[in-house]
Enzyme design. Structure first.
Site, PDB file in Angstrom:
ATOM      1  N   SER A 143       0.855  -1.192   0.000  1.00 43.07           N
ATOM      2  CA  SER A 143       0.000   0.000   0.000  1.00 43.07           C
ATOM      3  C   SER A 143       0.896   1.248   0.000  1.00 43.07           C
ATOM      4  O   SER A 143       2.127   1.130   0.032  1.00 43.07           O
ATOM      5  CB  SER A 143      -0.913  -0.008   1.233  1.00 43.07           C
ATOM      6  N   GLU A 149     -10.324   4.639  -8.747  1.00 43.14           N
ATOM      7  CA  GLU A 149      -9.177   4.152  -7.977  1.00 43.14           C
ATOM      8  C   GLU A 149      -9.671   3.124  -6.963  1.00 43.14           C
ATOM      9  O   GLU A 149     -10.568   3.418  -6.170  1.00 43.14           O
ATOM     10  CB  GLU A 149      -8.515   5.337  -7.246  1.00 43.14           C
ATOM     11  N   CYS A 185     -10.490  25.678  13.218  1.00 45.73           N
ATOM     12  CA  CYS A 185     -11.549  24.918  13.901  1.00 45.73           C
ATOM     13  C   CYS A 185     -11.230  24.785  15.388  1.00 45.73           C
ATOM     14  O   CYS A 185     -11.339  25.755  16.117  1.00 45.73           O
ATOM     15  CB  CYS A 185     -11.769  23.587  13.204  1.00 45.73           C
ATOM     16  N   HIS A 217     -12.817  25.221   7.533  1.00 40.35           N
ATOM     17  CA  HIS A 217     -11.553  24.587   7.110  1.00 40.35           C
ATOM     18  C   HIS A 217     -11.131  25.112   5.740  1.00 40.35           C
ATOM     19  O   HIS A 217     -11.477  24.508   4.719  1.00 40.35           O
ATOM     20  CB  HIS A 217     -11.725  23.072   7.029  1.00 40.35           C
ATOM     21  N   GLU A 265      -8.410  24.795   4.368  1.00 37.55           N
ATOM     22  CA  GLU A 265      -7.466  23.854   3.723  1.00 37.55           C
ATOM     23  C   GLU A 265      -8.144  22.929   2.713  1.00 37.55           C
ATOM     24  O   GLU A 265      -7.489  22.397   1.824  1.00 37.55           O
ATOM     25  CB  GLU A 265      -6.708  23.031   4.780  1.00 37.55           C
TER      26      GLU A 265
END
Ligand code: GLN
Length: 541
Positions: free
Chosen positions: A14, A142, A383, A509, A511
Site C-alpha cells: 500500500s 481508484e 476549527c 476549514h 485547507e
C-alpha cells in the site's frame, strides 16, 4: 460520447500513491480537453472516513456537499482544481449497508442475496452514478487496498465484469506497482510485480498498463522482462520515479507519453494540445524559492503527517505561489510546556494550530496560542485551533480562569465554546457534525475582508461546537473581534485580534479548498505575513 473508464489498482504494497497517480493522469487527460472525474472505492467496512482515527487512515477530507471522505479526494480536488461530491467516494460499508437495507425491504424478491451478483451489482451502480450526474467523458476509478487483499475481491470481480460489459476499448486497467531496489546487488526486482499481476489475472483481470514506483530509473532490460511476464506491451510499462514533490508527477508521466498511450488504448484522440504551463511554472517556483520560512503545525496527530494532509498541501500551494519555501515543524501539542516553549518555537515564522477533537494535548495548544498572541507571531487557528485561541484569550486577557470548551469540560462555569443547539439530541457519531459548505459574511474593514476581497464567502465545515455568543461583547471590548459570521445562525466563523499582524481563527476549514492552481487566500496571507515577520525579526536582531 460513451463514458470511458480507467481502473487503477495497486500491487505489492500500500501507500504507493494510487491517488497521486490517478490525479496526475486526470490532470493530463483534462488538459487534453476531456471532462474527467475520479472516484475512490474503499474496501473497508466503515460507511465513510468520518469515524476513522487519523492515525489509521490519515486525514478525513470533507467535500463541499458535506461528506466525510478518504484523503485521496483531497488529491483529486487539488490536482484537478475541481470539486468532488459524496458520489466520488464509496466504501464497502456503504455497499453492504445498501444491499442489506434492500434485502430488509424485500427488494430482492425471495432471491438468495450474495456477493455476486448483489454486492458487485451495487458496486457497478455506484460507479455508474457519476456518469449520469455530469456526463463525464472519462471516469478514473481508484480501487483502494492492494491486489491480493481479501477485502478487495468484490471490486476486482466488478472490474472484470465491467471490462467485459463495456468492451475493451471503453475501459482499461492501470496497475501501480513497486520495483524494490536491492542495495547489495544493485538491482531493481520485478518478482513482486509479476506476482501481483498474476494475482490480478487469476481473478480474470489483465492489466493494460504497469506504472512502476521506483527509486532508480528502469532499464529496457527490466521493461522487457516485465512486459514478457505480465503480458503488457513494453510501451505500456511506465516509470514513476520517486520525486521530491508530488506535483512533479503529471509532467514526468507526460514526457513518457502516458496520457497519449492511455487515450490510444481507449480509442480516443487528443481534443486539444495539452498545456501544462501552469504545472511547469509551479514546479519551477517550488524548486527555486526566493525565501524560506518555517511554520509550526501544532496538533496531536503530528507523527503521521497525512493526518494534516490538506493543511500541509495548502501551505505548499500558498508558499510556492509567492516563491516562499515553507518548511514545516511538526509539534506534538502534548509536549508543549511553559518551560520548553521558547526553545520549541525558536526560529519559527508562524504558528498554526490544527483542527482536532477531545481533551488530549489541549493544554499545549492553549500555551502555543498564548505564545503567538504575546509575541506577535503570525497565528492561524483552524476549527479547534480557533476555539483554543478563544479559551486562552478568555482566561488570560478577560481574566475568566474557568473559561473552557464544553467538549473538554462539560461542567465549566464559563462555557466559551458550547455544543451547537441542533447537535444536542444527536446520538450517532457518523456523519452528524455541522458539515460541508456554509455561508459566512465578513465584516468590512477587517483583516479577513482584506484577505478575501469580498463580503460573502462559502467555506467547508466539520465541527459540533461553536463560540458562545454571550461572550462576544467582552471579547470585542478587549480587541478580539468576530469578523466573520454565519448570516443564518449568527455562529462565529472568524475571529481576529487587533494590533497583531496576523492573529486569525477560523471555525471552517480553508485547507479543503486550496488547489495547486488556486491557492487559498488565507494561506497566501498567512505565509506572506510569516515571511515578513521573520525577515523583520532577523533584521532587527
Ligand atoms: N472538536 C471541535 C468541534 O467539534 C473542533 C472540530 C475540528 O477541529 N474539526 O467543534
Amino acid at each position: 460520447m460513451k463514458t470511458k473508464y480507467i481502473f487503477v489498482t495497486g500491487g505489492v504494497t500500500s501507500s504507493l500513491g494510487k491517488g497521486i497517480l490517478s490525479s496526475s493522469l486526470g490532470v493530463l487527460l483534462k488538459s487534453r480537453g476531456y471532462k474527467i472525474t475520479i472516484q475512490k472505492l474503499d474496501p473497508y467496512l466503515n460507511i465513510d472516513s468520518g469515524t476513522l482515527n487519523p492515525y489509521e487512515h490519515g486525514e478525513c477530507f470533507v467535500t463541499s456537499d458535506g461528506y466525510e471522505t478518504d484523503l485521496d479526494l483531497g488529491h483529486y480536488e487539488r490536482f484537478l482544481d475541481q470539486i468532488t461530491t459524496h458520489e466520488n467516494n464509496v466504501t464497502s460499508g456503504l455497499i453492504y449497508k445498501t444491499v442489506i437495507d434492500n434485502e430488509r425491504e424485500g427488494k430482492y424478491l425471495g432471491k438468495t442475496v450474495q456477493v455476486i451478483p448483489h454486492i458487485t451489482n451495487e458496486i457497478k451502480r455506484r460507479i455508474k452514478i457519476l456518469e449520469k450526474i455530469n456526463n463525464y467523458h472519462i471516469i478514473i476509478v481508484e480501487i483502494g487496498g492492494t491486489v491480493g487483499d481479501i477485502e478487495i475481491l468484490p471490486y476486482i470481480e466488478t472490474v472484470r465484469q465491467l471490462k467485459w460489459e463495456l468492451g475493451y476499448t471503453n475501459s482499461i486497467v492501470i496497475h501501480l506497482t513497486l520495483l524494490p531496489y536491492i542495495l547489495a546487488t544493485g538491482e531493481l526486482k520485478t518478482k513482486p510485480t509479476q506476482h501481483s499481476v498474476r494475482n490480478l489475472m487469476e481473478n480474470g483481470v489483465q492489466a493494460d498498463f504497469l506504472v512502476c514506483r521506483t527509486e532508480k530509473h528502469i532499464s529496457n532490460k527490466i521493461i522487457n522482462k516485465l512486459s514478457l511476464f505480465c503480458n503488457i506491451s513494453p510501451h505500456n510499462v511506465i516509470e514513476s520515479i520517486n520525486t521530491k514533490i508530488i506535483y512533479d508527477l503529471p509532467n514526468l508521466l507526460h514526457i513518457q507519453n502516458f496520457d497519449k498511450k492511455v487515450l490510444k488504448k481507449l480509442n480516443l484522440i487528443s481534443l486539444k494540445k495539452p498545456n501544462l504551463n501552469a504545472w511547469t511554472n509551479f514546479i519551477q517556483q517550488y524548486k527555486n524559492p526566493k525565501y524560506q520560512i518555517t511554520i509550526a503545525i501544532v496538533g496531536k496527530y503530528v507523527s503521521l503527517h497525512d493526518s494534516y494532509k490538506s493543511i500541509k498541501e495548502s501551505l505548499v500551494h500558498a508558499g510556492t505561489f509567492q516563491k516562499i519555501f515553507v518548511n514545516i515543524k511538526w509539534i506534538n501539542s502534548c509536549i508543549i510546556k511553559t518551560k520548553n516553549i521558547i526553545e520549541i518555537f525558536n526560529g519559527i515564522s508562524g504558528i498554526l494550530i490544527a483542527p482536532g477533537f477531545g481533551n488530549r494535548g489541549i493544554k499545549g495548544k492553549i500555551l502555543a496560542s498564548e505564545y503567538a498572541r504575546r509575541n506577535k507571531i503570525p497565528f492561524l487557528g483552524i476549527c479547534l485551533g480557533m476555539q483554543v485561541a478563544m479559551i486562552e484569550f478568555a482566561r488570560n486577557v478577560l481574566k475568566i480562569p474557568q473559561a473552557d470548551s464544553c467538549e473538554i469540560n462539560p461542567y465549566t462555569k464559563d462555557p466559551i465554546i458550547i455544543l451547537i443547539k441542533n447537535q444536542k439530541n444527536i446520538k450517532n457519531k457518523g456523519g452528524t457534525m455541522r458539515l460541508g459548505n456554509l455561508k459566512c459574511i465578513l465584516k468590512k474593514n477587517s483583516k479577513i475582508f482584506s484577505i478575501y476581497g469580498q463580503e460573502k464567502i462559502i467555506e467547508r465545515h466539520r465541527h459540533r461546537y461553536e463560540f458562545n455568543n454571550d461572550y462576544l461583547k467582552s471579547f470585542a471590548t478587549y480587541g478580539m473581534q468576530a469578523s466573520g459570521i454565519n448570516p443564518d445562525t449568527s455562529l462565529v466563523e472568524v475571529i481576529e485580534l487587533e494590533h497583531h499582524v496576523f492573529f486569525i481563527g477560523v471555525q471552517f476549514h480553508p485547507e479543503y479548498k486550496s488547489t495547486v492552481i488556486n491557492p487559498h487566500p488565507i494561506f497566501i496571507s498567512f505565509v506572506k505575513e510569516s515571511k515578513d515577520y521573520i525577515n523583520k525579526k532577523l533584521n532587527t536582531n
